[in-house]
Write a protein that holds these residues in place. Sequence first.
Motif, PDB file in Angstrom:
ATOM      1  N   ALA A 156      63.117  63.516  32.983  1.00  0.00           N
ATOM      2  CA  ALA A 156      64.492  63.439  33.472  1.00  0.00           C
ATOM      3  C   ALA A 156      64.818  62.078  34.072  1.00  0.00           C
ATOM      4  O   ALA A 156      65.846  61.478  33.737  1.00  0.00           O
ATOM      5  CB  ALA A 156      64.745  64.533  34.507  1.00  0.00           C
ATOM      6  N   VAL A 157      63.995  61.597  34.976  1.00  0.00           N
ATOM      7  CA  VAL A 157      64.330  60.391  35.734  1.00  0.00           C
ATOM      8  C   VAL A 157      63.305  59.281  35.509  1.00  0.00           C
ATOM      9  O   VAL A 157      62.148  59.549  35.190  1.00  0.00           O
ATOM     10  CB  VAL A 157      64.400  60.696  37.256  1.00  0.00           C
ATOM     11  CG1 VAL A 157      65.558  61.606  37.575  1.00  0.00           C
ATOM     12  CG2 VAL A 157      63.089  61.285  37.753  1.00  0.00           C
ATOM     13  N   PRO A 158      63.729  58.033  35.678  1.00  0.00           N
ATOM     14  CA  PRO A 158      62.758  56.932  35.659  1.00  0.00           C
ATOM     15  C   PRO A 158      61.995  56.920  36.974  1.00  0.00           C
ATOM     16  O   PRO A 158      62.587  56.741  38.037  1.00  0.00           O
ATOM     17  CB  PRO A 158      63.639  55.683  35.514  1.00  0.00           C
ATOM     18  CG  PRO A 158      64.953  56.081  36.105  1.00  0.00           C
ATOM     19  CD  PRO A 158      65.112  57.556  35.871  1.00  0.00           C
ATOM     20  N   MET A 159      60.699  57.146  36.919  1.00  0.00           N
ATOM     21  CA  MET A 159      59.904  57.200  38.150  1.00  0.00           C
ATOM     22  C   MET A 159      59.203  55.870  38.391  1.00  0.00           C
ATOM     23  O   MET A 159      58.656  55.266  37.458  1.00  0.00           O
ATOM     24  CB  MET A 159      58.888  58.335  38.075  1.00  0.00           C
ATOM     25  CG  MET A 159      59.500  59.705  38.268  1.00  0.00           C
ATOM     26  SD  MET A 159      58.286  60.968  38.734  1.00  0.00           S
ATOM     27  CE  MET A 159      57.485  61.245  37.170  1.00  0.00           C
ATOM     28  N   ALA A 160      59.220  55.438  39.639  1.00  0.00           N
ATOM     29  CA  ALA A 160      58.517  54.214  40.000  1.00  0.00           C
ATOM     30  C   ALA A 160      57.010  54.405  39.892  1.00  0.00           C
ATOM     31  O   ALA A 160      56.266  53.433  39.730  1.00  0.00           O
ATOM     32  CB  ALA A 160      58.896  53.783  41.407  1.00  0.00           C
ATOM     33  N   GLY A 161      56.561  55.647  39.983  1.00  0.00           N
ATOM     34  CA  GLY A 161      55.133  55.918  39.867  1.00  0.00           C
ATOM     35  C   GLY A 161      54.767  57.239  40.505  1.00  0.00           C
ATOM     36  O   GLY A 161      55.609  57.895  41.132  1.00  0.00           O
ATOM     37  N   VAL A 162      53.513  57.615  40.346  1.00  0.00           N
ATOM     38  CA  VAL A 162      53.012  58.865  40.897  1.00  0.00           C
ATOM     39  C   VAL A 162      51.741  58.593  41.682  1.00  0.00           C
ATOM     40  O   VAL A 162      50.951  57.705  41.337  1.00  0.00           O
ATOM     41  CB  VAL A 162      52.741  59.896  39.780  1.00  0.00           C
ATOM     42  CG1 VAL A 162      51.701  59.377  38.795  1.00  0.00           C
ATOM     43  CG2 VAL A 162      52.292  61.235  40.351  1.00  0.00           C
TER      44      VAL A 162
END
Length: 356
Positions: free
Chosen positions: A233-239
């Motif tokens: 769904a979303v662009p994630m900066a990281g996990v």
Amino acid sequence: MPNTLDVSSVLEILRPVQDPELQKSLVELNMIRNIKIDGGVVSFTLVLTTPACPLREFIVEDCQKAVKQLPGVEKVAVEVTAETPQQKGVVDRQGIEGVKNIIAISSGKGGVGKSTVAVNVAVALAQTGAKVGLLDADIYGPNDPTMLGLGDAKVMVRDGKSGESLEPAFNYGVKLVSMAFLIDKDQPVIWRGPMLNGIIRQFLYQVNWGDLDYLIVDMPPGTGDAQLTMAQAVPMAGVVIVTTPQTVALLDSRKGLKMFQQLGVSVLGIVENMSYFVPPDMPDKQYDIFGSGGGEKTAAELGVPLLGRIPVEIPVREGGDSGVPIVVGQPGSASARELRAIAGRIAGKVSVAALA
């Protein structure tokens, strides 16, 4: 070395000073601003890439040492502020208006203290002056309201330009949305994947988050529908992957880490929780009740950083139960110090990725 004391000479003497994480000149990054000279006093603003910069003092010291080399300089005054960069966009991913960076806190299995880490990292970032939100994506077992002292909070639905939106609860500088606000205390959530997908998307896009430097997403354990929804769904900066030193936890954490990598989400690193037990009556002693070295070994094998090792301390559990996170209730404790350091490392890696 310049022989005159003016704005140009100050910029020139600061040009070799680098941001230790970005490894680029502060001047070239436009992090040195508002230079003023009043007699022998030189002042300027240092604009960091995150309020939670873990190397803040070192950068200031390097700047002061450099400027003091100029002739006639008697004092160097540095005002420190921050402008958090926006994460890069991703094709086919819809960002959230006003939210600069979305960071997932995940784990391969339950019971490793993932929510404790997520809540304390969110509060630690807010303590630095960052604008922070926390999305409790553990729909089946939402615990973040209790840990943030918001167990009895009520949230409102308001009409906006683009339809209805949920007003998040707020405490300790953190905006929070959770399924716990929408159901009775003892009511189980018995949903299949599509319904889970729908509520997480609503929490992302139909909440009045406002302007945020960081939206921390407390993921449910495992590798299921919630993780897929977030990644797609979303662009994630990281996990960030949370584990304990125990072998069974590490085995599951490897699977969770690999899943995010396969989905194209950057893994910021591993946090080893419950690394060792510190007896309250013997603070100088440590007991490796869940083993030792597992997080460090796993991080090395998988080629990702170990962001920190959080000890087991009774106040961590007490703070979670009472709604006073350890970084607030006992900021001088070993756990709080490590959690603040972890928050700074996460923020630093997010900024590096955004500016790379």
